[in-house]
Design an enzyme around this catalytic site. Sequence first.
Site, PDB file in Angstrom:
ATOM      1  N   ALA A  83       8.769  -8.685  -2.469  1.00 47.24           N
ATOM      2  CA  ALA A  83       8.308  -7.477  -3.170  1.00 47.24           C
ATOM      3  C   ALA A  83       8.316  -6.345  -2.155  1.00 47.24           C
ATOM      4  CB  ALA A  83       6.912  -7.706  -3.732  1.00 47.24           C
ATOM      5  N   SER A 115       1.212  -1.377   0.956  1.00 46.79           N
ATOM      6  CA  SER A 115       1.809  -2.689   0.732  1.00 46.79           C
ATOM      7  C   SER A 115       1.465  -3.154  -0.673  1.00 46.79           C
ATOM      8  CB  SER A 115       1.313  -3.680   1.792  1.00 46.79           C
ATOM      9  OG  SER A 115       2.062  -4.874   1.744  1.00 46.79           O
ATOM     10  N   ASN A 116       1.601  -4.433  -0.951  1.00 51.10           N
ATOM     11  CA  ASN A 116       1.254  -4.992  -2.269  1.00 51.10           C
ATOM     12  C   ASN A 116       0.783  -6.422  -2.060  1.00 51.10           C
ATOM     13  OD1 ASN A 116       3.573  -6.936  -2.591  1.00 51.10           O
ATOM     14  ND2 ASN A 116       4.715  -5.035  -2.282  1.00 51.10           N
ATOM     15  N   PRO A 117       0.178  -7.041  -3.084  1.00 46.92           N
ATOM     16  CA  PRO A 117      -0.454  -8.356  -2.848  1.00 46.92           C
ATOM     17  C   PRO A 117       0.490  -9.553  -2.937  1.00 46.92           C
ATOM     18  CG  PRO A 117      -1.158  -7.412  -4.948  1.00 46.92           C
ATOM     19  CD  PRO A 117      -0.103  -6.517  -4.417  1.00 46.92           C
ATOM     20  N   SER A 118       1.799  -9.379  -2.809  1.00 44.94           N
ATOM     21  CA  SER A 118       2.709 -10.532  -2.855  1.00 44.94           C
ATOM     22  C   SER A 118       2.296 -11.561  -1.805  1.00 44.94           C
ATOM     23  CB  SER A 118       4.142 -10.058  -2.577  1.00 44.94           C
ATOM     24  OG  SER A 118       4.967 -11.170  -2.327  1.00 44.94           O
TER      25      SER A 118
END
Length: 416
Positions: free
Chosen positions: A294, A227-230
């Site tokens: 994102a 995942s990503n930190p959005s």
Amino acid sequence: MARTAVGALEGRRIVLGVGGSVAAYKAAIVARELMRRGAAVRVVLTAAGARFVGPALFTGLTGQAVASDLFSEGAPEHIALAAWADAAVVAPATADLLGKAAGGIADDYLTTWLLAFPGRVLFAPAMNRHMWSHPAVQRSVGVLRADGVVVLPPVYGALAATGEGEGWGRLPDPVAIVDALGAMLSANGPARRADLPAPHAPDLAGRRVVVTAGPTRERLDPVRFLSNPSSGRMGYALAEAARDRGAEVTLVSGPVQLSFPTGLTVVRVETTRQMLAAVLEALPGADVLIGAAAPADWRPAEVSPIKWKKGDGGEQRIRLVANPDILAEVGRQKGRLIVVGFAAEAGAGPEEALRKLRDKNLDLVAYNDVREPDAGFEVTTNHVILFDRAGGRQEIGPLPKRAVAERILDGVCGLL
Ligand SMILES: Cc1cc2nc3c(=O)[nH]c(=O)nc-3n(C[C@H](O)[C@H](O)[C@H](O)COP(=O)(O)O)c2cc1C
């Protein structure tokens, strides 16, 4: 499930307005649910509402006289009842009530009371699907939202009258209505209308806006994901700003730690492919898509059905396959839809945003450099450069994400 602050209704004094709809019988369940959560309830029934359900039902449930006739002796006096209440919910709200409330008309007890009441109000409309989609009704909804009223959109399902079939127009479940009221009254929102920010012009009234927000997750095994930190804040700010400017908004959200906004439809997804499917489902009839999410560009080629163990070896190889590009898919077949994208970059300059504008057939693209301290993923501010197809370039911020959202929507309104 909507996230309601625990006890948001405990000890609150709620006026329940009931309009003339077949769904009026469900107002009795709303009254009971409010009382079950500790609220004191007083009911105001319109003359048409009283044709569907009698005042005795509500008097029996609440133990209080029902207000209906502005001029009848012995009815609760409307100014006194306005001073008594902490908040109001109108369920079901008719097309007629939406129009009158939006226009400031006060020709019976409920509409007069609504003007005299300075606190927060939630409308839960129910009506025939053609009535709900009528531009006049949508204009009223837009004006009400711009005035700070929460309008809980009707849900899809079987409509009341014989032969009406299914459509958007059905009163939401009474528990969902009470959840939304609780959310409106929970810590984040101002308690009184007077404390709301100055309303924006309802320049998106009658428009349908779809917003994506947050990250997506791609599972590797039952306990791990890519995942990503959005944080989802930019997308949520855009969805709330569009709602407050009168739009009917669908927010397609990846997993985030934010409270769900009221007065719009939230579709929760986990993976990029689910996000694409939810967007494609929400798009028919939409005027604008804003891709502020994102989504993960890649997903593991294989998902392990069991948890990887450390003992599986010192090295774990992951083979990734490309996910669909949501904006590019939509851009290919967009017709008159306005598509707004974000280019969150870390290294590539604004020329990358211009490439996306062109290659994905976008109308606007907001470029930001996520390495800047005031821009990007986990902060409450953003700093973007907004590019359009005509070669326009506008620098916005650093400003709170809500203020950035308003400026992006100004750009959208200029194109509509
Ligand atoms: C059987 C029947 C069902 C109705 N259902 C609805 C409805 O679901 N939603 C609506 O907006 N109006 C509905 N109406 C029309 C309203 O009752 C009518 O517009 C009335 O003037 C509304 O008054 P009020 O807004 O003061 O309650 C219905 C009328 C009838 C006769």
